[in-house]
Design an enzyme around this catalytic site. Structure first.
Site, PDB file in Angstrom:
ATOM      1  N   SER A 143       0.697  -1.189   0.071  1.00 43.43           N
ATOM      2  CA  SER A 143      -0.166  -0.158  -0.082  1.00 43.43           C
ATOM      3  C   SER A 143       1.005   1.052  -0.103  1.00 43.43           C
ATOM      4  CB  SER A 143      -0.916  -0.028   1.322  1.00 43.43           C
ATOM      5  OG  SER A 143      -1.726   1.304   1.340  1.00 43.43           O
ATOM      6  N   TYR A 156      -2.206  -0.668  10.110  1.00 41.86           N
ATOM      7  CA  TYR A 156      -2.235  -0.893   8.938  1.00 41.86           C
ATOM      8  C   TYR A 156      -0.731  -0.952   8.148  1.00 41.86           C
ATOM      9  CZ  TYR A 156      -3.716  -0.970   4.137  1.00 41.86           C
ATOM     10  OH  TYR A 156      -3.897  -1.537   2.755  1.00 41.86           O
TER      11      TYR A 156
END
Length: 249
Positions: A143, A156
């Site tokens: 990501s 995350y």
């Protein structure tokens, strides 16, 4: 140029929707055998049928990437159905983002188990095969939160930073060991998938929803990137690919 994707067998986790499903369809259209893993049997069955009806080769197995034995069984299915494995796309992931102070402890565990341990399980499932055949490709979805730090995405982002390091070390070790394992890490920004549905923190969900509604693009964008990485010759490894919507600052 002849597609190197043709006849390759590619295992995809998180394949029931979003990036995984879009990638499976594109790779199958280009002649790959795709082996699909995810937790939702109905969606896997429907996607497999769609690919087969279009003339593609596909198989599926319900798979929870938190459990090594289940990922190994998915890889074994690829071997049984198509005679081997050439690529694994570690794509399964969740994004229940929230401020650290919210102390969503169970969500922390879930992200570590799926986003990081799930990738490790994928690596473990194919490493003996790739090492023995001295060829293979490991592709993993990280990501942009694995490249930059974003408030609200501490845990995350930590899992995605870890994936970044893991993949680069695999690349370097493979080069040293002479196993010819190619690695590609993909860093998506705002891609319209089901990730937002995993966010339980109301304020975070509101902000992320507004962002994705304003700039988000389809998962087919990542599918094309994965297709490109697979389609390169064996002596070339496209190690990092960051994908932003053009409108995203």
């Amino acid at each position: 140029m002849k597609l190197t994707i043709q006849h390759k067998t590619i295992v995809i986790t998180g394949a029931s929707s979003g990036i995984g499903a879009a990638t499976a369809q594109l790779l199958a259209q280009n002649g790959a055998n795709v082996v699909l893993g995810a937790r939702r049997a109905d969606k896997l069955a429907a996607l497999t049928a769609t690919i087969q009806q279009a003339g593609g080769q596909a198989a599926y197995r319900v798979t929870d990437v938190r459990h090594l034995a289940e990922v190994q069984a998915l890889v074994a299915l690829a071997q049984a159905e198509f005679g081997g494995v050439d690529v694994i796309f570690n794509n399964a992931g969740i994004m229940p983002s929230a401020p650290i102070s919210a102390l969503h402890l169970q969500e922390w565990d879930d992200m570590i188990d799926i986003n990081l341990k799930g990738v490790l399980n994928g690596v473990a499932a194919v490493m003996p095969i790739f090492t023995a055949q001295k060829a293979g490709q490991i592709i993993t979805t990280s990501s942009v939160a694995g490249l930059k730090s974003f408030p609200g995405a501490g845990v995350y982002g930590a899992t995605k930073f870890a994936v970044r390091n893991l993949m680069e070390v695999i690349r370097q070790e493979s080069a040293t060991e002479g196993t010819n394992i190619r690695t590609t890490t993909v860093y998506p920004a705002a891609i319209n998938t089901e990730l937002l549905q995993t966010i339980t923190d109301e304020a975070t969900l509101k902000g992320m929803t507004q962002l994705y509604q304003a700039v988000g693009i389809s998962p087919e964008a990542i599918a094309r990137v994965v297709n490109f990485a697979v389609d390169q010759p064996a002596d070339m490894s496209v190690s990092d690919m960051t994908v932003y919507p053009t409108k995203q600052a």
